[in-house]
Design an enzyme around this catalytic site. Sequence first.
Site, mmCIF file in Angstrom:
data_model
loop_
_atom_site.group_PDB
_atom_site.id
_atom_site.type_symbol
_atom_site.label_atom_id
_atom_site.label_comp_id
_atom_site.label_asym_id
_atom_site.label_seq_id
_atom_site.Cartn_x
_atom_site.Cartn_y
_atom_site.Cartn_z
ATOM 1 C CG LEU A 64 2.824 -9.254 -2.531
ATOM 2 C CD1 LEU A 64 2.280 -10.607 -2.072
ATOM 3 C CD2 LEU A 64 2.775 -8.264 -1.385
ATOM 4 C CE LYS A 170 9.723 -5.724 -14.463
ATOM 5 N NZ LYS A 170 9.889 -4.354 -14.170
ATOM 6 C CE LYS A 245 11.716 -9.778 -8.324
ATOM 7 N NZ LYS A 245 10.555 -9.278 -7.597
HETATM 8 P P1 NAD Z 1 9.221 -3.323 -1.489
HETATM 9 O O1 NAD Z 1 10.040 -4.314 -0.751
HETATM 10 O O2 NAD Z 1 9.438 -1.865 -1.237
HETATM 11 O O3 NAD Z 1 7.656 -3.609 -1.181
HETATM 12 C C1 NAD Z 1 7.102 -4.891 -1.067
HETATM 13 C C2 NAD Z 1 6.177 -4.871 0.139
HETATM 14 O O4 NAD Z 1 5.456 -6.106 0.215
HETATM 15 C C3 NAD Z 1 6.945 -4.745 1.477
HETATM 16 O O5 NAD Z 1 6.507 -3.582 2.131
HETATM 17 C C4 NAD Z 1 6.575 -6.021 2.233
HETATM 18 O O6 NAD Z 1 6.422 -5.804 3.628
HETATM 19 C C5 NAD Z 1 5.252 -6.371 1.583
HETATM 20 N N1 NAD Z 1 4.826 -7.763 1.733
HETATM 21 C C6 NAD Z 1 5.559 -8.903 1.582
HETATM 22 N N2 NAD Z 1 4.768 -9.988 1.749
HETATM 23 C C7 NAD Z 1 3.506 -9.516 2.005
HETATM 24 C C8 NAD Z 1 2.244 -10.124 2.255
HETATM 25 N N3 NAD Z 1 2.101 -11.453 2.281
HETATM 26 N N4 NAD Z 1 1.165 -9.327 2.466
HETATM 27 C C9 NAD Z 1 1.298 -7.973 2.431
HETATM 28 N N5 NAD Z 1 2.463 -7.341 2.205
HETATM 29 C C10 NAD Z 1 3.545 -8.093 1.994
HETATM 30 O O7 NAD Z 1 9.367 -3.660 -3.029
HETATM 31 P P2 NAD Z 1 8.988 -2.740 -4.286
HETATM 32 O O8 NAD Z 1 10.184 -1.987 -4.739
HETATM 33 O O9 NAD Z 1 7.721 -2.014 -3.977
HETATM 34 O O10 NAD Z 1 8.725 -3.872 -5.388
HETATM 35 C C11 NAD Z 1 7.522 -4.625 -5.418
HETATM 36 C C12 NAD Z 1 7.475 -5.407 -6.712
HETATM 37 O O11 NAD Z 1 7.533 -4.493 -7.813
HETATM 38 C C13 NAD Z 1 8.644 -6.382 -6.889
HETATM 39 O O12 NAD Z 1 8.141 -7.566 -7.453
HETATM 40 C C14 NAD Z 1 9.588 -5.638 -7.832
HETATM 41 O O13 NAD Z 1 10.392 -6.512 -8.605
HETATM 42 C C15 NAD Z 1 8.586 -4.899 -8.699
HETATM 43 N N6 NAD Z 1 9.124 -3.681 -9.337
HETATM 44 C C16 NAD Z 1 9.873 -2.793 -8.612
HETATM 45 C C17 NAD Z 1 10.365 -1.653 -9.243
HETATM 46 C C18 NAD Z 1 11.194 -0.641 -8.480
HETATM 47 O O14 NAD Z 1 11.796 0.239 -9.114
HETATM 48 N N7 NAD Z 1 11.239 -0.697 -7.145
HETATM 49 C C19 NAD Z 1 10.109 -1.426 -10.610
HETATM 50 C C20 NAD Z 1 9.308 -2.337 -11.306
HETATM 51 C C21 NAD Z 1 8.824 -3.469 -10.659
#
Ligand code: NAD
Length: 295
Positions: A64, A170, A245
């Site tokens: 999330l 991280k 973030k």
């Molecule tokens: P994203 O916004 O694409 O996906 C997050 C999803 O969570 C969204 O689709 C949203 O609708 C859903 N969501 C929110 N609340 C919810 C709930 N209560 N129940 C179900 N679904 C819910 O974000 P992302 O890029 O996939 O990142 C997710 C996590 O991974 C973040 O914490 C981010 O910091 C971490 N991260 C991202 C990357 C990257 O390159 N994108 C790399 C490492 C870590």
Amino acid sequence: MKIGFFGVGNMGGPMAANLVKAGHEVRAFDLSAELVAQAQQAGCDAGRDVAHTVEGAEVVISMLPSGKAVAGLYLGEQGALAHISTEALVIDCSTIDTDTTAALASAAAKSGHRVIDAPVSGGVGGATAGTLTFICGGATAAVEAAWPVLEAMGKNVFHAGDHGAGQVAKICNNMLLAIHMLGTCEALQLGADNGLDPKVLSDIMLASSGRNWSLEVYNPWPGVMENVPSAKEYAGGFAVDLMNKDLTLALETALAKGSRTPMGSLAKSLYGMHGSQGNGRLDFSSIQRLFATLD
Ligand code: NAD
């Protein structure tokens, strides 16, 4: 295994798809119906609501965007913990603040659930290729129990320490990443301003003591490397908003413990300024543009 998966966005979508490929039964839930439909195309079952998503699940995974979303999902009378079997293992892969991780661990201890934090490194490319690095915090037995599932989505699994240690490791890594990316951009601009070819300068620094990951696999200067965001107007990759973030999380953690992070603070100021100038969705290596010399 039967797995309930929350959050099938940029990262969670391909992670859930890799679990399906490895033979697991995955039931996916997201606030976006469109993303759930995409997960179904990748072989997941659609969760109707929180209770239905965790019904019969042996493992529950969340990916999330924020601590608020994680607390909203698991905690409270109607939170997911109230519906998850105490036999199940809960793995939160989101990058979030350590306070929320601690609150989840404490609620899980009270309700008799096993939970670990397992934020990832590797980005969307790593999530798609199944080569993520998982940085875990929690009890050793719980981290070991998570291995077979994590290995379907990644290549490396580290146990950083107790609850919250995964999050701390991280954000330390990402603060360092922001700092060496900034240093790399600054050095490339200085060289270019003095007549050097950034490709030649990159090769020299790669064979010298300035060598670092940004230079080696993610060169921020357009045209030096192929297949990196700088070659595509900084599209894709790891967004400036997400770097901001993670830097905010790093600084909050530093403030709480009194750690001295002057380089992290400067990185946060520069990335904050860059993001607020309309670059939030560009890849974080676009910070190179901040150093562009005015004519
Ligand atoms: P994203 O916004 O694409 O996906 C997050 C999803 O969570 C969204 O689709 C949203 O609708 C859903 N969501 C929110 N609340 C919810 C709930 N209560 N129940 C179900 N679904 C819910 O974000 P992302 O890029 O996939 O990142 C997710 C996590 O991974 C973040 O914490 C981010 O910091 C971490 N991260 C991202 C990357 C990257 O390159 N994108 C790399 C490492 C870590």
